[in-house]
Design a protein around this motif. Structure first.
Motif, PDB file in Angstrom:
ATOM      1  N   UNK A 277      37.225 -47.155 -22.351  1.00  0.00           N
ATOM      2  CA  UNK A 277      36.456 -45.938 -22.072  1.00  0.00           C
ATOM      3  C   UNK A 277      36.925 -44.735 -22.891  1.00  0.00           C
ATOM      4  N   UNK A 278      38.146 -44.731 -23.374  1.00  0.00           N
ATOM      5  CA  UNK A 278      38.694 -43.565 -24.073  1.00  0.00           C
ATOM      6  C   UNK A 278      37.840 -43.106 -25.253  1.00  0.00           C
ATOM      7  N   UNK A 279      37.377 -43.995 -26.150  1.00  0.00           N
ATOM      8  CA  UNK A 279      36.526 -43.505 -27.251  1.00  0.00           C
ATOM      9  C   UNK A 279      35.226 -42.863 -26.764  1.00  0.00           C
ATOM     10  N   UNK A 280      34.660 -43.356 -25.679  1.00  0.00           N
ATOM     11  CA  UNK A 280      33.433 -42.758 -25.143  1.00  0.00           C
ATOM     12  C   UNK A 280      33.718 -41.328 -24.677  1.00  0.00           C
ATOM     13  N   UNK A 281      34.857 -41.111 -24.045  1.00  0.00           N
ATOM     14  CA  UNK A 281      35.220 -39.762 -23.615  1.00  0.00           C
ATOM     15  C   UNK A 281      35.381 -38.840 -24.828  1.00  0.00           C
ATOM     16  N   UNK A 282      36.062 -39.348 -25.862  1.00  0.00           N
ATOM     17  CA  UNK A 282      36.275 -38.548 -27.071  1.00  0.00           C
ATOM     18  C   UNK A 282      34.940 -38.209 -27.741  1.00  0.00           C
ATOM     19  N   UNK A 283      34.034 -39.175 -27.796  1.00  0.00           N
ATOM     20  CA  UNK A 283      32.725 -38.927 -28.407  1.00  0.00           C
ATOM     21  C   UNK A 283      31.934 -37.900 -27.602  1.00  0.00           C
ATOM     22  N   UNK A 284      31.969 -38.004 -26.281  1.00  0.00           N
ATOM     23  CA  UNK A 284      31.280 -37.029 -25.432  1.00  0.00           C
ATOM     24  C   UNK A 284      31.796 -35.621 -25.744  1.00  0.00           C
ATOM     25  N   UNK A 285      33.102 -35.470 -25.754  1.00  0.00           N
ATOM     26  CA  UNK A 285      33.696 -34.151 -25.985  1.00  0.00           C
ATOM     27  C   UNK A 285      33.356 -33.623 -27.379  1.00  0.00           C
ATOM     28  N   UNK A 286      33.330 -34.515 -28.372  1.00  0.00           N
ATOM     29  CA  UNK A 286      33.027 -34.097 -29.739  1.00  0.00           C
ATOM     30  C   UNK A 286      31.578 -33.621 -29.865  1.00  0.00           C
ATOM     31  N   UNK A 287      30.644 -34.349 -29.243  1.00  0.00           N
ATOM     32  CA  UNK A 287      29.225 -33.961 -29.326  1.00  0.00           C
ATOM     33  C   UNK A 287      28.977 -32.700 -28.509  1.00  0.00           C
ATOM     34  N   UNK A 288      29.655 -32.564 -27.392  1.00  0.00           N
ATOM     35  CA  UNK A 288      29.500 -31.355 -26.578  1.00  0.00           C
ATOM     36  C   UNK A 288      30.004 -30.130 -27.341  1.00  0.00           C
ATOM     37  N   UNK A 289      31.124 -30.287 -28.031  1.00  0.00           N
ATOM     38  CA  UNK A 289      31.712 -29.163 -28.756  1.00  0.00           C
ATOM     39  C   UNK A 289      30.947 -28.822 -30.029  1.00  0.00           C
ATOM     40  N   UNK A 290      30.399 -29.852 -30.680  1.00  0.00           N
ATOM     41  CA  UNK A 290      29.732 -29.629 -31.970  1.00  0.00           C
ATOM     42  C   UNK A 290      28.571 -30.602 -32.114  1.00  0.00           C
ATOM     43  N   UNK A 291      27.352 -30.087 -32.036  1.00  0.00           N
ATOM     44  CA  UNK A 291      26.179 -30.959 -32.098  1.00  0.00           C
ATOM     45  C   UNK A 291      26.094 -31.741 -33.399  1.00  0.00           C
ATOM     46  N   UNK A 292      25.392 -32.863 -33.326  1.00  0.00           N
ATOM     47  CA  UNK A 292      25.040 -33.599 -34.543  1.00  0.00           C
ATOM     48  C   UNK A 292      23.984 -32.809 -35.277  1.00  0.00           C
ATOM     49  N   UNK A 293      23.709 -33.184 -36.472  1.00  0.00           N
ATOM     50  CA  UNK A 293      22.656 -32.551 -37.238  1.00  0.00           C
ATOM     51  C   UNK A 293      23.211 -32.002 -38.520  1.00  0.00           C
ATOM     52  N   UNK A 294      22.332 -31.580 -39.342  1.00  0.00           N
ATOM     53  CA  UNK A 294      22.732 -31.066 -40.644  1.00  0.00           C
ATOM     54  C   UNK A 294      23.747 -29.947 -40.482  1.00  0.00           C
ATOM     55  N   UNK A 295      24.858 -30.107 -41.126  1.00  0.00           N
ATOM     56  CA  UNK A 295      25.964 -29.147 -41.123  1.00  0.00           C
ATOM     57  C   UNK A 295      26.396 -28.738 -39.722  1.00  0.00           C
ATOM     58  N   UNK A 296      26.347 -29.723 -38.801  1.00  0.00           N
ATOM     59  CA  UNK A 296      26.849 -29.500 -37.457  1.00  0.00           C
ATOM     60  C   UNK A 296      25.888 -28.807 -36.533  1.00  0.00           C
ATOM     61  N   UNK A 297      24.717 -28.436 -36.991  1.00  0.00           N
ATOM     62  CA  UNK A 297      23.730 -27.797 -36.127  1.00  0.00           C
ATOM     63  C   UNK A 297      22.867 -28.848 -35.490  1.00  0.00           C
ATOM     64  N   UNK A 298      21.623 -28.548 -35.348  1.00  0.00           N
ATOM     65  CA  UNK A 298      20.680 -29.570 -34.921  1.00  0.00           C
ATOM     66  C   UNK A 298      20.533 -29.743 -33.440  1.00  0.00           C
ATOM     67  N   UNK A 299      20.848 -28.726 -32.651  1.00  0.00           N
ATOM     68  CA  UNK A 299      20.584 -28.842 -31.230  1.00  0.00           C
ATOM     69  C   UNK A 299      19.095 -28.961 -30.997  1.00  0.00           C
ATOM     70  N   UNK A 300      18.723 -29.435 -29.861  1.00  0.00           N
ATOM     71  CA  UNK A 300      17.311 -29.550 -29.550  1.00  0.00           C
ATOM     72  C   UNK A 300      16.816 -30.962 -29.733  1.00  0.00           C
ATOM     73  N   UNK A 301      15.505 -31.104 -29.613  1.00  0.00           N
ATOM     74  CA  UNK A 301      14.945 -32.445 -29.712  1.00  0.00           C
ATOM     75  C   UNK A 301      14.203 -32.627 -31.024  1.00  0.00           C
ATOM     76  N   UNK A 302      13.612 -33.775 -31.186  1.00  0.00           N
ATOM     77  CA  UNK A 302      12.935 -34.110 -32.431  1.00  0.00           C
ATOM     78  C   UNK A 302      11.828 -33.119 -32.735  1.00  0.00           C
ATOM     79  N   UNK A 303      11.041 -32.726 -31.742  1.00  0.00           N
ATOM     80  CA  UNK A 303       9.964 -31.765 -31.972  1.00  0.00           C
ATOM     81  C   UNK A 303      10.521 -30.436 -32.473  1.00  0.00           C
TER      82      UNK A 303
END
Length: 152
Positions: free
Chosen positions: A122-148
């Motif tokens: 479970x440890x990597x899942x926790x780390x991934x959760x914290x990483x995405x919460x702290x910094x969204x995926x997307x171009x240059x770390x942005x990209x919050x929101x949905x596909x639309x």
């Protein structure tokens, strides 16, 4: 997505994999975690076709295979499930229209019920959760929101 005009699923998958390979070599430094690898890849391919069905599936499958090839102990199937989980987590945590937000415990528990739970602690899942919460995926770390939102 690349290869669609070829009309053959295997040819389309092979063409997509070749493009992903080339872009990965350009964009992704050796050895990052999955979240950082996805961020680097999305910097060079910010238009990941999340809403385009089979095309998106081919790209994500090719990315999963490439990451698994570089990462010690990761299977392409586990990485594939994790990528989709991270895309959904991204939307959940960073789209203001999504309420309530998934908790870290619920995210980890959800992954533990998949192929990921059988293959990884479970440890990597926790780390991934914290990483995405702290910094969204997307171009240059942005990209919050949905596909639309990303299309606007």
């Amino acid at each position: 997505v690349c290869g669609d005009s070829l009309g053959d699923r295997r040819a389309a998958a092979a063409a997509t994999a070749a493009v992903v390979e080339a872009l990965w070599d350009l964009a992704v430094p050796a050895g990052p975690g999955l979240d950082e690898a996805l961020r680097a890849f999305l910097d060079i391919l910010p238009f990941l076709p999340l809403a385009s069905g089979r095309g998106a599936n081919r790209v994500i499958r090719a990315v999963a295979k490439r990451y698994a090839d570089d990462a010690d102990g990761w299977s392409p199937d586990v990485v594939y499930v994790l990528i989709y989980a991270l895309i959904m987590l991204q939307t959940d945590l960073h789209n203001p229209r999504v309420r309530p937000k998934i908790s870290e415990a619920d995210f980890v528990q959800s992954l533990q019920r998949t192929i990921v739970g059988a293959a990884r602690p479970a440890a990597p899942a926790r780390e991934l959760y914290r990483a995405i919460k702290a910094r969204p995926l997307g171009a240059r770390g942005g990209g919050g929101g949905d596909v639309d939102d990303q299309r606007r």
